[in-house]
Structure formats: structure tokens, C-alpha cells
Design a protein around this motif. Sequence first.
Motif, PDB file in Angstrom:
ATOM      1  N   LEU A  47     -32.920 -27.709  17.719  1.00 30.98           N
ATOM      2  CA  LEU A  47     -32.020 -26.586  17.956  1.00 30.98           C
ATOM      3  C   LEU A  47     -31.323 -26.763  19.298  1.00 30.98           C
ATOM      4  CD1 LEU A  47     -30.981 -23.657  17.415  1.00 30.98           C
ATOM      5  CD2 LEU A  47     -33.107 -22.836  18.432  1.00 30.98           C
ATOM      6  N   VAL A  48     -29.988 -26.707  19.280  1.00 31.85           N
ATOM      7  CA  VAL A  48     -29.196 -26.837  20.503  1.00 31.85           C
ATOM      8  C   VAL A  48     -28.444 -25.533  20.735  1.00 31.85           C
ATOM      9  CG1 VAL A  48     -27.357 -28.092  21.681  1.00 31.85           C
ATOM     10  CG2 VAL A  48     -28.947 -29.323  20.210  1.00 31.85           C
ATOM     11  N   LEU A  49     -28.775 -24.849  21.835  1.00 29.07           N
ATOM     12  CA  LEU A  49     -28.140 -23.592  22.188  1.00 29.07           C
ATOM     13  C   LEU A  49     -26.950 -23.819  23.125  1.00 29.07           C
ATOM     14  CD1 LEU A  49     -31.303 -21.413  22.904  1.00 29.07           C
ATOM     15  CD2 LEU A  49     -29.917 -21.434  20.819  1.00 29.07           C
ATOM     16  N   LYS A  50     -26.054 -22.847  23.152  1.00 31.74           N
ATOM     17  CA  LYS A  50     -24.893 -22.917  24.044  1.00 31.74           C
ATOM     18  C   LYS A  50     -25.271 -22.330  25.397  1.00 31.74           C
ATOM     19  CE  LYS A  50     -20.050 -21.455  24.405  1.00 31.74           C
ATOM     20  NZ  LYS A  50     -18.946 -20.741  23.734  1.00 31.74           N
ATOM     21  N   ASN A  69     -42.810 -25.355  16.218  1.00 30.50           N
ATOM     22  CA  ASN A  69     -42.021 -25.995  15.156  1.00 30.50           C
ATOM     23  C   ASN A  69     -40.526 -26.068  15.468  1.00 30.50           C
ATOM     24  OD1 ASN A  69     -41.517 -23.228  14.843  1.00 30.50           O
ATOM     25  ND2 ASN A  69     -41.270 -23.398  12.628  1.00 30.50           N
ATOM     26  N   VAL A  70     -40.151 -25.816  16.744  1.00 29.52           N
ATOM     27  CA  VAL A  70     -38.751 -25.932  17.156  1.00 29.52           C
ATOM     28  C   VAL A  70     -38.678 -26.663  18.489  1.00 29.52           C
ATOM     29  CG1 VAL A  70     -36.625 -24.719  17.786  1.00 29.52           C
ATOM     30  CG2 VAL A  70     -38.078 -23.807  15.973  1.00 29.52           C
ATOM     31  N   PHE A  71     -37.815 -27.682  18.561  1.00 30.86           N
ATOM     32  CA  PHE A  71     -37.526 -28.358  19.819  1.00 30.86           C
ATOM     33  C   PHE A  71     -36.192 -27.823  20.299  1.00 30.86           C
ATOM     34  CE2 PHE A  71     -36.058 -31.475  22.763  1.00 30.86           C
ATOM     35  CZ  PHE A  71     -37.189 -32.057  23.311  1.00 30.86           C
ATOM     36  N   VAL A  72     -36.202 -27.124  21.423  1.00 29.31           N
ATOM     37  CA  VAL A  72     -35.002 -26.438  21.913  1.00 29.31           C
ATOM     38  C   VAL A  72     -34.330 -27.248  23.008  1.00 29.31           C
ATOM     39  CG1 VAL A  72     -34.073 -24.298  22.840  1.00 29.31           C
ATOM     40  CG2 VAL A  72     -36.120 -24.237  21.410  1.00 29.31           C
ATOM     41  N   SER A  73     -33.020 -27.466  22.845  1.00 29.17           N
ATOM     42  CA  SER A  73     -32.215 -28.128  23.868  1.00 29.17           C
ATOM     43  C   SER A  73     -30.950 -27.299  24.078  1.00 29.17           C
ATOM     44  CB  SER A  73     -31.878 -29.555  23.434  1.00 29.17           C
ATOM     45  OG  SER A  73     -31.294 -30.277  24.493  1.00 29.17           O
ATOM     46  N   ILE A 177     -34.011 -18.392  18.660  1.00 28.10           N
ATOM     47  CA  ILE A 177     -35.080 -19.380  18.500  1.00 28.10           C
ATOM     48  C   ILE A 177     -36.138 -18.871  17.533  1.00 28.10           C
ATOM     49  CG2 ILE A 177     -36.920 -20.638  19.686  1.00 28.10           C
ATOM     50  CD1 ILE A 177     -35.182 -20.483  22.240  1.00 28.10           C
ATOM     51  N   LYS A 178     -36.536 -17.607  17.710  1.00 32.59           N
ATOM     52  CA  LYS A 178     -37.580 -17.039  16.860  1.00 32.59           C
ATOM     53  C   LYS A 178     -37.132 -16.981  15.396  1.00 32.59           C
ATOM     54  CE  LYS A 178     -40.047 -13.598  18.397  1.00 32.59           C
ATOM     55  NZ  LYS A 178     -40.514 -12.228  18.781  1.00 32.59           N
ATOM     56  N   LEU A 179     -35.890 -16.552  15.162  1.00 24.69           N
ATOM     57  CA  LEU A 179     -35.390 -16.459  13.793  1.00 24.69           C
ATOM     58  C   LEU A 179     -35.340 -17.823  13.131  1.00 24.69           C
ATOM     59  CD1 LEU A 179     -34.163 -14.900  11.445  1.00 24.69           C
ATOM     60  CD2 LEU A 179     -31.927 -15.074  12.568  1.00 24.69           C
ATOM     61  N   GLN A 180     -34.804 -18.832  13.835  1.00 21.95           N
ATOM     62  CA  GLN A 180     -34.721 -20.170  13.246  1.00 21.95           C
ATOM     63  C   GLN A 180     -36.117 -20.770  13.064  1.00 21.95           C
ATOM     64  OE1 GLN A 180     -32.210 -21.600  11.888  1.00 21.95           O
ATOM     65  NE2 GLN A 180     -30.635 -20.157  12.557  1.00 21.95           N
ATOM     66  N   SER A 181     -37.024 -20.444  13.956  1.00 21.09           N
ATOM     67  CA  SER A 181     -38.407 -20.909  13.809  1.00 21.09           C
ATOM     68  C   SER A 181     -39.047 -20.326  12.557  1.00 21.09           C
ATOM     69  CB  SER A 181     -39.220 -20.526  15.049  1.00 21.09           C
ATOM     70  OG  SER A 181     -40.601 -20.792  14.853  1.00 21.09           O
ATOM     71  N   LEU A 182     -38.830 -19.030  12.334  1.00 27.98           N
ATOM     72  CA  LEU A 182     -39.400 -18.372  11.159  1.00 27.98           C
ATOM     73  C   LEU A 182     -38.792 -18.918   9.870  1.00 27.98           C
ATOM     74  CD1 LEU A 182     -39.503 -14.703  12.507  1.00 27.98           C
ATOM     75  CD2 LEU A 182     -41.483 -16.110  11.887  1.00 27.98           C
TER      76      LEU A 182
END
Length: 264
Positions: A47-50, A69-73, A177-182
Motif C-alpha cells: 500500500l502506497v499512501l499520498k 498483512n499490509v506493508f505501508v509506504s 490502512i485498516k480498511l484495506q487490511s480488512l
Amino acid sequence: MHSGRTLANQGSKEIECVVQSISSTTHCYTIQPTISADGKSLSPLYLVLKEIGRDFGPRVEKTLFKPTNVFVSASKSGKLTSDHLKQWLTEIYFANVGDNSALLIDSWSGHCSEVVDAVTPPNKKIVLKIIPKGTTGQIQPLDVFGFRIWKNFVRHSSDIVILSGSDINLHLRNNIIKLQSLVHNQLSSPRYINMLKYAWYKNGYTEKTPPEFINPVTFGFGDNSEPRCHICGDSAVITCSWCKKSLFLKHFFEEYHYCNEYIP
């Protein structure tokens, strides 16, 4: 994600809609799921956030929600760069595959063999296949069958939050992040192995037709859900794709219902 459609009387000149944040309707972030031809959704999700500064500041880092279960960048645009490809390969792809693998990716300019070769470990052999330019929508498995289901699941979840009047701001980074993780957790259930296999079959990469499967949106939000939450007895809004429990919004989203207890 808000739908671009709503109901109105025929001939209406002005149509009003309700969203949580007008600016966030044009806010961009990128998810990059990884699926295998045997029907598995690999973890973590990328997951890449702005972020204005192209990276998370120290204050944000301290409060950033970091599910397993999410790698955040992050990037300035919310889109991927070649450096993100290197990070995805290093942190996710090579961590999930064996010594020999074949990688199918689209023809985005950042997807080049030089970048892949530069980060490939000495003990790994990889066959890189790039989808020809202009054909991604026809032969990329997730584009043909996958992303629409993912978006529908996100949209259903978002609509429930808004319609319930819950004090959950979906445009905040931790809630993204939480929504995409779920969603990633739910779609990673063994219940949908045949669905992901079908994504490869529909494009002609595999020859054996997968058995029938149920759509995740139908299972999670359809008529098979119990009317009452298994935990508190309030109105249920979703059925877990793993444990089959029907859950109220609070127990699914606010308390973060990450599940890996599979019940067929």
C-alpha cells in the motif's frame, strides 16, 4: 471510494450527494495485491499512501497503524515509482516465492528487467514476463477479474460506515490502512481460492476450469448473513469470510476483526 452515481428524479438539474470529505474524492493511494496461479493472495498487501513530503514524518510514524498483512509506504503522488517496485520485490515478492518463480507484470515504465535483476537474491531464479503495452485490461488477471471485486468490497464497507452514521473518517490514513487490511484479510480466505484461480483461467494462463465459487461481496453482504451480530446482538453488517460470524460494524471495523480461523 464513493460511487459516481446516485438516485434522483428524472429531469433534475442539480443532484446533491453526501461524502465524508470532498477533497478526498480526488485523493489517490495505490494498492498492489500479489496473487499466485494456485489461487492464493500473498501477504502482505503493498500500500502506497499520498504524503506531501514523499515519506512519513517521525510523528506520523509513531501513530501509524501497522497491521501484519499490509506493508505501508508513501510517495508524493500516491502512485508507485521504480523505488517502490524494488521495495515490493524485496519485502514481499521474494519473501513469498520459492527458489524458482515466474513473475507476470504489466508494461508500466517502472517495470523493467534491470530493476528486477538488481534486487534478485543470488539464490533466487526468476522468469520475468511483461504484458504487452495496451493489453493490460485484456490479459492481466487482476484487471480482468479481481480489482472490480476488491473495489466493490471496499465500496460496500465504506457505504455501511457512512449510512450507519458512524464516527469513522475513512479518508484518514490509519483508517485507509485498516480498511484495506480488512479487505485483504477477507479476500485471502481459502473460501476464494477458486475465484483467484479463475482470474488466471479467464485469461488463458491455465487450462483447467476452477470449480464454482461464491462472490466475496455476495457472501459478506448478501442474504446468507445472520440478522444479528454474534457478539453483541445488534444488527449485523457483514459476515466474516473466515469464521462465518455475522458482525456489527463496531466489532468488524473499530475493533479490527482480523481473522484466520477458517470454517468451510
